[in-house]
Design a protein around this motif. Structure first.
Motif, PDB file in Angstrom:
ATOM      1  N   VAL A  27     -10.010 -10.179  -3.108  1.00  0.00           N
ATOM      2  CA  VAL A  27      -9.599  -9.534  -2.154  1.00  0.00           C
ATOM      3  C   VAL A  27     -10.004 -10.202  -0.951  1.00  0.00           C
ATOM      4  O   VAL A  27     -11.286 -10.446  -0.683  1.00  0.00           O
ATOM      5  CB  VAL A  27      -9.985  -8.091  -2.244  1.00  0.00           C
ATOM      6  CG1 VAL A  27      -9.459  -7.032  -1.039  1.00  0.00           C
ATOM      7  CG2 VAL A  27      -9.234  -7.191  -3.618  1.00  0.00           C
ATOM      8  N   ASN A  28      -9.227 -10.274   0.177  1.00  0.00           N
ATOM      9  CA  ASN A  28      -9.722 -10.818   1.527  1.00  0.00           C
ATOM     10  C   ASN A  28     -10.002  -9.600   2.208  1.00  0.00           C
ATOM     11  O   ASN A  28      -9.271  -8.577   2.409  1.00  0.00           O
ATOM     12  CB  ASN A  28      -8.260 -11.576   2.096  1.00  0.00           C
ATOM     13  CG  ASN A  28      -7.896 -12.921   1.475  1.00  0.00           C
ATOM     14  OD1 ASN A  28      -8.726 -13.655   0.773  1.00  0.00           O
ATOM     15  ND2 ASN A  28      -6.660 -13.167   1.440  1.00  0.00           N
ATOM     16  N   MET A  29     -11.169  -9.708   2.731  1.00  0.00           N
ATOM     17  CA  MET A  29     -11.609  -8.554   3.568  1.00  0.00           C
ATOM     18  C   MET A  29     -13.069  -9.085   4.439  1.00  0.00           C
ATOM     19  O   MET A  29     -13.363 -10.078   4.158  1.00  0.00           O
ATOM     20  CB  MET A  29     -12.312  -7.510   2.436  1.00  0.00           C
ATOM     21  CG  MET A  29     -13.399  -7.963   1.570  1.00  0.00           C
ATOM     22  SD  MET A  29     -14.225  -6.829   0.977  1.00  0.00           S
ATOM     23  CE  MET A  29     -15.137  -5.761   2.281  1.00  0.00           C
ATOM     24  N   GLU A  30     -13.102  -8.111   5.401  1.00  0.00           N
ATOM     25  CA  GLU A  30     -14.388  -8.417   6.233  1.00  0.00           C
ATOM     26  C   GLU A  30     -15.218  -7.151   6.020  1.00  0.00           C
ATOM     27  O   GLU A  30     -14.800  -5.764   6.164  1.00  0.00           O
ATOM     28  CB  GLU A  30     -13.871  -8.450   7.576  1.00  0.00           C
ATOM     29  CG  GLU A  30     -13.198  -9.742   7.977  1.00  0.00           C
ATOM     30  CD  GLU A  30     -12.549  -9.738   9.373  1.00  0.00           C
ATOM     31  OE1 GLU A  30     -13.495  -9.409  10.298  1.00  0.00           O
ATOM     32  OE2 GLU A  30     -11.401  -9.947   9.527  1.00  0.00           O
ATOM     33  N   PHE A  31     -16.553  -7.467   5.719  1.00  0.00           N
ATOM     34  CA  PHE A  31     -17.573  -6.385   5.462  1.00  0.00           C
ATOM     35  C   PHE A  31     -18.377  -6.567   6.758  1.00  0.00           C
ATOM     36  O   PHE A  31     -18.940  -7.044   7.014  1.00  0.00           O
ATOM     37  CB  PHE A  31     -18.422  -6.554   4.271  1.00  0.00           C
ATOM     38  CG  PHE A  31     -19.350  -5.369   4.095  1.00  0.00           C
ATOM     39  CD1 PHE A  31     -19.067  -4.374   3.476  1.00  0.00           C
ATOM     40  CD2 PHE A  31     -20.760  -5.800   4.483  1.00  0.00           C
ATOM     41  CE1 PHE A  31     -20.187  -3.280   3.278  1.00  0.00           C
ATOM     42  CE2 PHE A  31     -21.803  -4.896   4.160  1.00  0.00           C
ATOM     43  CZ  PHE A  31     -21.462  -3.568   3.680  1.00  0.00           C
ATOM     44  N   ALA A  32     -18.313  -5.334   7.427  1.00  0.00           N
ATOM     45  CA  ALA A  32     -19.184  -5.195   8.756  1.00  0.00           C
ATOM     46  C   ALA A  32     -20.371  -4.274   8.394  1.00  0.00           C
ATOM     47  O   ALA A  32     -19.959  -2.656   8.102  1.00  0.00           O
ATOM     48  CB  ALA A  32     -18.356  -4.502   9.843  1.00  0.00           C
ATOM     49  N   TRP A  52     -10.208  -4.943  15.512  1.00  0.00           N
ATOM     50  CA  TRP A  52      -9.786  -5.507  14.468  1.00  0.00           C
ATOM     51  C   TRP A  52      -8.528  -4.959  14.144  1.00  0.00           C
ATOM     52  O   TRP A  52      -7.623  -5.575  13.938  1.00  0.00           O
ATOM     53  CB  TRP A  52     -10.974  -5.133  13.169  1.00  0.00           C
ATOM     54  CG  TRP A  52     -10.433  -5.712  11.901  1.00  0.00           C
ATOM     55  CD1 TRP A  52     -10.911  -6.933  11.601  1.00  0.00           C
ATOM     56  CD2 TRP A  52      -9.383  -5.436  10.970  1.00  0.00           C
ATOM     57  NE1 TRP A  52     -10.456  -7.206  10.408  1.00  0.00           N
ATOM     58  CE2 TRP A  52      -9.538  -6.250   9.776  1.00  0.00           C
ATOM     59  CE3 TRP A  52      -8.726  -4.323  10.806  1.00  0.00           C
ATOM     60  CZ2 TRP A  52      -8.714  -6.136   8.673  1.00  0.00           C
ATOM     61  CZ3 TRP A  52      -7.849  -4.143   9.677  1.00  0.00           C
ATOM     62  CH2 TRP A  52      -8.025  -5.243   8.754  1.00  0.00           C
ATOM     63  N   MET A  53      -8.001  -3.787  14.209  1.00  0.00           N
ATOM     64  CA  MET A  53      -6.784  -3.258  14.010  1.00  0.00           C
ATOM     65  C   MET A  53      -5.836  -3.777  15.274  1.00  0.00           C
ATOM     66  O   MET A  53      -4.686  -4.143  14.972  1.00  0.00           O
ATOM     67  CB  MET A  53      -6.755  -1.750  14.028  1.00  0.00           C
ATOM     68  CG  MET A  53      -7.116  -1.110  12.933  1.00  0.00           C
ATOM     69  SD  MET A  53      -7.205   0.549  13.016  1.00  0.00           S
ATOM     70  CE  MET A  53      -8.515   1.280  14.042  1.00  0.00           C
ATOM     71  N   ASP A  54      -6.187  -3.874  16.398  1.00  0.00           N
ATOM     72  CA  ASP A  54      -5.408  -4.447  17.598  1.00  0.00           C
ATOM     73  C   ASP A  54      -5.188  -5.934  17.062  1.00  0.00           C
ATOM     74  O   ASP A  54      -4.016  -6.280  17.318  1.00  0.00           O
ATOM     75  CB  ASP A  54      -6.065  -4.284  18.839  1.00  0.00           C
ATOM     76  CG  ASP A  54      -5.885  -2.906  19.583  1.00  0.00           C
ATOM     77  OD1 ASP A  54      -5.201  -2.323  19.086  1.00  0.00           O
ATOM     78  OD2 ASP A  54      -6.810  -2.837  20.569  1.00  0.00           O
ATOM     79  N   ALA A  55      -6.021  -6.503  16.635  1.00  0.00           N
ATOM     80  CA  ALA A  55      -5.686  -7.727  16.545  1.00  0.00           C
ATOM     81  C   ALA A  55      -4.707  -8.048  15.231  1.00  0.00           C
ATOM     82  O   ALA A  55      -3.861  -9.151  15.163  1.00  0.00           O
ATOM     83  CB  ALA A  55      -6.986  -8.556  15.818  1.00  0.00           C
ATOM     84  N   ARG A  56      -4.804  -7.249  14.341  1.00  0.00           N
ATOM     85  CA  ARG A  56      -3.663  -7.146  13.350  1.00  0.00           C
ATOM     86  C   ARG A  56      -2.490  -6.863  13.899  1.00  0.00           C
ATOM     87  O   ARG A  56      -1.124  -7.475  13.527  1.00  0.00           O
ATOM     88  CB  ARG A  56      -4.007  -6.063  12.104  1.00  0.00           C
ATOM     89  CG  ARG A  56      -5.191  -6.300  11.433  1.00  0.00           C
ATOM     90  CD  ARG A  56      -5.253  -7.592  10.629  1.00  0.00           C
ATOM     91  NE  ARG A  56      -5.770  -8.764  11.318  1.00  0.00           N
ATOM     92  CZ  ARG A  56      -7.116  -9.011  11.855  1.00  0.00           C
ATOM     93  NH1 ARG A  56      -7.993  -7.925  11.846  1.00  0.00           N
ATOM     94  NH2 ARG A  56      -7.240  -9.906  12.580  1.00  0.00           N
ATOM     95  N   ARG A  57      -2.108  -5.910  14.802  1.00  0.00           N
ATOM     96  CA  ARG A  57      -1.081  -5.293  15.395  1.00  0.00           C
ATOM     97  C   ARG A  57      -0.431  -6.591  16.203  1.00  0.00           C
ATOM     98  O   ARG A  57       0.802  -6.628  16.247  1.00  0.00           O
ATOM     99  CB  ARG A  57      -1.523  -4.310  16.207  1.00  0.00           C
ATOM    100  CG  ARG A  57      -0.269  -3.627  16.997  1.00  0.00           C
ATOM    101  CD  ARG A  57      -0.697  -2.369  17.697  1.00  0.00           C
ATOM    102  NE  ARG A  57      -1.592  -2.709  18.851  1.00  0.00           N
ATOM    103  CZ  ARG A  57      -1.315  -3.319  20.028  1.00  0.00           C
ATOM    104  NH1 ARG A  57      -0.168  -3.707  20.335  1.00  0.00           N
ATOM    105  NH2 ARG A  57      -2.412  -3.653  20.791  1.00  0.00           N
ATOM    106  N   ILE A  58      -1.285  -7.518  16.916  1.00  0.00           N
ATOM    107  CA  ILE A  58      -0.498  -8.550  17.638  1.00  0.00           C
ATOM    108  C   ILE A  58      -0.342  -9.561  17.047  1.00  0.00           C
ATOM    109  O   ILE A  58       0.279 -10.471  17.249  1.00  0.00           O
ATOM    110  CB  ILE A  58      -1.330  -8.685  19.002  1.00  0.00           C
ATOM    111  CG1 ILE A  58      -2.577  -9.452  18.637  1.00  0.00           C
ATOM    112  CG2 ILE A  58      -1.386  -7.506  19.774  1.00  0.00           C
ATOM    113  CD1 ILE A  58      -3.482  -9.773  19.858  1.00  0.00           C
ATOM    114  N   PRO A  61      -3.995 -13.080  12.162  1.00  0.00           N
ATOM    115  CA  PRO A  61      -4.181 -13.060  10.856  1.00  0.00           C
ATOM    116  C   PRO A  61      -5.584 -12.479  10.522  1.00  0.00           C
ATOM    117  O   PRO A  61      -6.630 -12.864  10.936  1.00  0.00           O
ATOM    118  CB  PRO A  61      -3.832 -14.243  10.249  1.00  0.00           C
ATOM    119  CG  PRO A  61      -3.950 -15.486  11.218  1.00  0.00           C
ATOM    120  CD  PRO A  61      -3.886 -14.497  12.543  1.00  0.00           C
ATOM    121  N   ALA A  62      -5.680 -11.576   9.634  1.00  0.00           N
ATOM    122  CA  ALA A  62      -7.056 -11.103   9.063  1.00  0.00           C
ATOM    123  C   ALA A  62      -7.782 -12.307   8.104  1.00  0.00           C
ATOM    124  O   ALA A  62      -7.167 -13.118   7.991  1.00  0.00           O
ATOM    125  CB  ALA A  62      -6.649  -9.813   8.002  1.00  0.00           C
TER     126      ALA A  62
END
Length: 68
Positions: A27-32, A52-58, A61-62
């Motif tokens: 699974v591709n993910m970022e753990f903060a 993080w969500m804004d970056a996905r919205r525009i 890529p994650a």
């Protein structure tokens, strides 16, 4: 996927284990990790999650791998 975790979170202390298991399954993910945070979210982690969500919205890529 973004998985934030507070170091002082006594209600959900399995997030890091879950993150490792997800990574092991591909699974591709970022753990903060936020060492001084509890179960509730404060401005710093909240700002990070919104960014993080804004970056996905525009269309940014994650992560294409696991990021810790």
């Amino acid at each position: 996927m973004l998985l934030p975790h507070g170091g002082n979170d006594v209600l959900s202390n399995l997030n890091q284990t879950l993150a490792r298991e997800l990574c092991d399954k591909g699974v591709n993910m970022e753990f903060a990790y936020y060492p001084d945070q509890g179960h509730t979210i404060s401005d710093g982690p909240l700002d990070d999650a919104i960014a993080w969500m804004d970056a996905r919205r525009i269309g940014t890529p994650a992560a294409t791998s696991c990021v810790f």
